[in-house]
Design an enzyme around this catalytic site. Structure first.
Site, short mmCIF file in Angstrom:
data_model
loop_
_atom_site.label_atom_id
_atom_site.label_comp_id
_atom_site.label_asym_id
_atom_site.label_seq_id
_atom_site.Cartn_x
_atom_site.Cartn_y
_atom_site.Cartn_z
N THR A 135 0.83 -1.21 0.00
CA THR A 135 0.00 0.00 0.00
C THR A 135 0.86 1.26 0.00
O THR A 135 1.89 1.33 0.66
CB THR A 135 -0.91 -0.01 1.24
OG1 THR A 135 -1.67 -1.21 1.24
CG2 THR A 135 -1.84 1.18 1.27
N ARG A 271 -27.26 -11.26 33.64
CA ARG A 271 -27.73 -9.89 33.87
C ARG A 271 -29.27 -9.87 34.02
O ARG A 271 -29.98 -10.42 33.18
CB ARG A 271 -27.32 -9.03 32.68
CG ARG A 271 -27.89 -7.64 32.64
CD ARG A 271 -27.19 -6.73 33.61
NE ARG A 271 -27.70 -5.37 33.51
CZ ARG A 271 -27.49 -4.44 34.42
NH1 ARG A 271 -26.78 -4.73 35.51
NH2 ARG A 271 -27.96 -3.23 34.27
N ASP A 340 -24.25 -4.26 21.92
CA ASP A 340 -25.58 -3.77 22.29
C ASP A 340 -26.13 -4.55 23.49
O ASP A 340 -26.66 -3.96 24.43
CB ASP A 340 -26.49 -3.95 21.07
CG ASP A 340 -27.89 -3.44 21.31
OD1 ASP A 340 -28.03 -2.39 21.96
OD2 ASP A 340 -28.85 -4.10 20.87
N LEU A 342 -24.68 -5.99 25.88
CA LEU A 342 -24.02 -5.73 27.16
C LEU A 342 -24.34 -4.34 27.71
O LEU A 342 -23.83 -3.95 28.76
CB LEU A 342 -22.50 -5.90 27.04
CG LEU A 342 -22.00 -7.29 27.46
CD1 LEU A 342 -22.36 -8.33 26.42
CD2 LEU A 342 -20.50 -7.28 27.70
N GLU A 367 -6.45 -5.90 3.13
CA GLU A 367 -6.45 -7.12 2.29
C GLU A 367 -7.64 -7.15 1.34
O GLU A 367 -8.23 -8.19 1.09
CB GLU A 367 -6.48 -8.38 3.16
CG GLU A 367 -5.46 -8.33 4.28
CD GLU A 367 -4.28 -9.21 4.00
OE1 GLU A 367 -4.28 -9.91 2.99
OE2 GLU A 367 -3.35 -9.17 4.82
N GLY A 368 -7.99 -5.97 0.82
CA GLY A 368 -9.14 -5.85 -0.08
C GLY A 368 -10.37 -5.49 0.74
O GLY A 368 -10.80 -6.26 1.58
N THR A 369 -10.92 -4.31 0.45
CA THR A 369 -12.07 -3.86 1.23
C THR A 369 -13.31 -4.71 0.87
O THR A 369 -13.32 -5.43 -0.13
CB THR A 369 -12.39 -2.38 0.93
OG1 THR A 369 -12.83 -2.29 -0.43
CG2 THR A 369 -11.19 -1.48 1.15
C1 LIG Z 1 -4.07 -1.43 10.58
C2 LIG Z 1 -3.77 -1.64 9.12
C3 LIG Z 1 -2.76 -2.50 8.74
C4 LIG Z 1 -2.42 -2.65 7.39
N1 LIG Z 1 -1.37 -3.45 7.04
C5 LIG Z 1 -0.92 -3.45 5.75
C6 LIG Z 1 0.29 -4.13 5.40
O1 LIG Z 1 0.92 -4.80 6.23
N2 LIG Z 1 0.75 -4.02 4.12
C7 LIG Z 1 0.10 -3.29 3.16
O2 LIG Z 1 0.58 -3.23 2.03
N3 LIG Z 1 -1.06 -2.64 3.47
C8 LIG Z 1 -1.58 -2.69 4.73
N4 LIG Z 1 -2.73 -2.00 5.05
C9 LIG Z 1 -3.38 -1.18 4.04
C10 LIG Z 1 -4.70 -1.72 3.51
O3 LIG Z 1 -4.49 -2.85 2.72
C11 LIG Z 1 -5.42 -0.58 2.75
O4 LIG Z 1 -5.85 0.34 3.73
C12 LIG Z 1 -6.58 -1.08 1.91
O5 LIG Z 1 -6.09 -1.75 0.76
C13 LIG Z 1 -7.51 0.05 1.47
O6 LIG Z 1 -6.79 1.10 0.91
P1 LIG Z 1 -7.05 2.60 1.40
O7 LIG Z 1 -7.00 2.64 2.88
O8 LIG Z 1 -6.13 3.47 0.63
O9 LIG Z 1 -8.56 2.91 1.00
P2 LIG Z 1 -9.09 3.38 -0.42
O10 LIG Z 1 -8.58 2.49 -1.49
O11 LIG Z 1 -8.88 4.85 -0.56
O12 LIG Z 1 -10.65 3.09 -0.25
C14 LIG Z 1 -11.50 3.94 0.53
C15 LIG Z 1 -12.95 3.53 0.26
O13 LIG Z 1 -13.23 3.63 -1.14
C16 LIG Z 1 -13.72 2.40 -1.61
N5 LIG Z 1 -13.30 2.17 -3.00
C17 LIG Z 1 -12.07 2.34 -3.56
N6 LIG Z 1 -12.10 2.00 -4.85
C18 LIG Z 1 -13.37 1.58 -5.11
C19 LIG Z 1 -14.04 1.08 -6.26
N7 LIG Z 1 -13.41 0.91 -7.43
N8 LIG Z 1 -15.33 0.75 -6.15
C20 LIG Z 1 -15.98 0.88 -4.98
N9 LIG Z 1 -15.43 1.34 -3.85
C21 LIG Z 1 -14.12 1.69 -3.92
C22 LIG Z 1 -13.12 1.36 -0.68
O14 LIG Z 1 -13.85 0.14 -0.72
C23 LIG Z 1 -13.22 2.07 0.66
O15 LIG Z 1 -14.53 1.96 1.15
C24 LIG Z 1 -3.15 -1.92 6.39
C25 LIG Z 1 -4.23 -1.09 6.78
C26 LIG Z 1 -4.53 -0.95 8.13
C27 LIG Z 1 -5.67 -0.04 8.52
#
Ligand SMILES: Cc1cc2nc3c(=O)[nH]c(=O)nc-3n(C[C@H](O)[C@H](O)[C@H](O)COP(=O)(O)OP(=O)(O)OC[C@H]3O[C@@H](n4cnc5c(N)ncnc54)[C@H](O)[C@@H]3O)c2cc1C
Length: 388
Positions: A135, A271, A340, A342, A367-369
């Site tokens: 990322t 409870r 909720d 609790l 790991e993919g939203t």
């Molecule tokens: C605690 C933590 C640990 C992590 N560890 C790692 C790590 O070890 N290594 C690493 O490489 N990364 C890591 N990540 C990063 C993580 O993989 C990214 O945060 C994630 O891929 C989402 O990217 P972003 O935060 O930039 O969100 P964005 O990509 O900006 O997305 C924001 C929102 O927009 C939506 N969105 C974006 N594009 C689209 C689309 N085409 N259609 C519909 N909706 C969309 C998303 O679903 C989300 O709701 C970590 C994140 C966190 C919070």
């Protein structure tokens, strides 16, 4: 009260003795070593470091990999391991996922023999820690746009760029960094202390507090040609690792959900409100418990089926997308319902629920939203990609 697991549909009868042994060993480890300390670690925003070498000794790192000291567990055994760890805390499961699925797996699958010999036994024991840098500040869901570059200069690669949100970034001895080169995206093993490579921690997280998260910076960072993973070319390199890690998440979150459910079940029986009756005697409360146990049971079956498919070499990334997306959503629903039930106590860190709930918000994103995995499923069933 000791955690006894959740098995409404007699799914335990589908597990082998060996699988149940792995689960029991991990459950005991979590009970003895994680549960007593995790609240303080979460409060302090630190990882329980003394557990690292113990987890190495127990074979938790790269547990489903073969050779180089790895435990060679089946994928169902590995899934149960992830489930139990995340019952303790998503940060602990994340630590093990990153080390095994995101660092050891790519070295095993894409690395040279020299890289395997050098890194895998030390990563397996926990003597050496790794992180996975994909990322970037401007490229999260769309890593294909990455700006980090590596250019060849004689016998060296020169890396420039930024990575962010990297689990274990500042504590890792070796960072697996994905960078754009003239021949496409390639992976590089960058050792801590290499000139031009710095890591700084991200503070202020209200989720995954018991996990170190960092930003990495590369400026004229020179690594030898031997630091490149020879067999990973293109985005399918990092995506292959993420499929491994997502499989573990699909199992892990079931553990967090089980903990939330079991906490709420016990609490609502004890409870009392209105005429000294347990709140569990009310239909609305029972409906929430019924929804939770049904969600958990379906998620267990999905995880188990995916695990069996993976052991048969038939599990595809699109299957893992369904597993990750469904089970994380289920676990978040359980955490919210449990919180909720609790009442006011549900917001306290005396109970594990709010910690799980906050952690699961990260698990939904990394790991993919949820959206991106919905689009993976959508593409599979329609043949039309809707990412852009
Ligand atoms: C605690 C933590 C640990 C992590 N560890 C790692 C790590 O070890 N290594 C690493 O490489 N990364 C890591 N990540 C990063 C993580 O993989 C990214 O945060 C994630 O891929 C989402 O990217 P972003 O935060 O930039 O969100 P964005 O990509 O900006 O997305 C924001 C929102 O927009 C939506 N969105 C974006 N594009 C689209 C689309 N085409 N259609 C519909 N909706 C969309 C998303 O679903 C989300 O709701 C970590 C994140 C966190 C919070």
């Amino acid at each position: 009260m000791t955690f006894r697991g959740v098995d409404y549909l007699l799914i335990d009868s589908s597990f082998s003795e060996q699988e149940l042994l792995v689960r029991q060993t991990t459950r005991q480890f979590v009970e003895d070593r994680v549960v007593p300390v995790i609240r303080d670690n979460w409060r302090e925003g630190t990882f329980p470091a003394p557990l690292i070498r113990e987890m190495g000794k127990l074979g938790f790192f790269g547990a489903n990999l073969e050779g180089y000291g790895c435990a060679g567990m089946s994928n169902v055994e590995y899934g149960l391991l992830m489930q139990e760890l995340e019952r303790g805390d998503s940060g602990v499961r994340s630590f093990v996922s990153v080390q095994g699925a995101l660092v050891m797996y790519p070295i095993l699958v894409y690395g040279s023999e020299e890289q395997k010999q050098r890194w895998l036994p030390a990563l397996q024991s926990g003597e050496v820690l790794g992180c996975f840098g994909l990322t970037e500040p401007d490229f999260g869901s769309n890593p294909a746009g990455m700006r980090t570059r590596a250019r060849k200069e004689g016998e060296e690669w020169v890396i420039d760029g930024e990575k962010t949100w990297i689990t274990n970034g500042s504590v890792a001895d070796v960072a697996l960094i994905w960078a754009r080169t003239e021949e496409g995206i390639r992976g590089f093993l960058v050792e801590k202390g290499t000139a031009g490579f710095t890591a700084s921690d991200i503070h202020g997280k209200l989720s995954m507090r018991a996990s170190v998260t960092s930003s990495l910076s590369f400026s004229d960072c020179r690594v030898p040609a031997s630091a490149m993973l020879p067999c990973a070319k293109g985005l399918k390199g990092p995506l292959g690792c993420l499929t491994q890690a997502r499989f573990g998440i699909g199992w892990g979150v079931v553990g967090a959900a089980m903990d939330c459910y079991e906490t709420a079940r016990q609490y609502t029986i004890l409870r009392k409100q209105f005429d000294d009756k347990p709140i569990a005697s009310h239909q609305l409360v029972q409906q929430k418990l019924a929804d939770m146990i049904t969600g958990i049971t379906k998620a267990q079956l999905l995880a188990l089926h995916c695990g069996r498919l993976k052991d048969q070499g038939k599990l595809e990334p699109v299957h893992v997308s369904m597993l990750k997306r469904n089970n994380v959503a289920m676990a978040l629903d359980c955490a919210r319902m449990s919180r909720d039930l609790l009442g006011a106590n549900g917001i306290m860190d005396e109970y594990p629920i709010m910690r799980h709930l906050c952690n699961l918000e990260t698990v939904k994103t990394y790991e993919g939203t949820d959206h991106i995995h919905a689009l993976v499923l959508g593409e599979r069933v329609t043949g039309i990609a809707a990412y852009r």
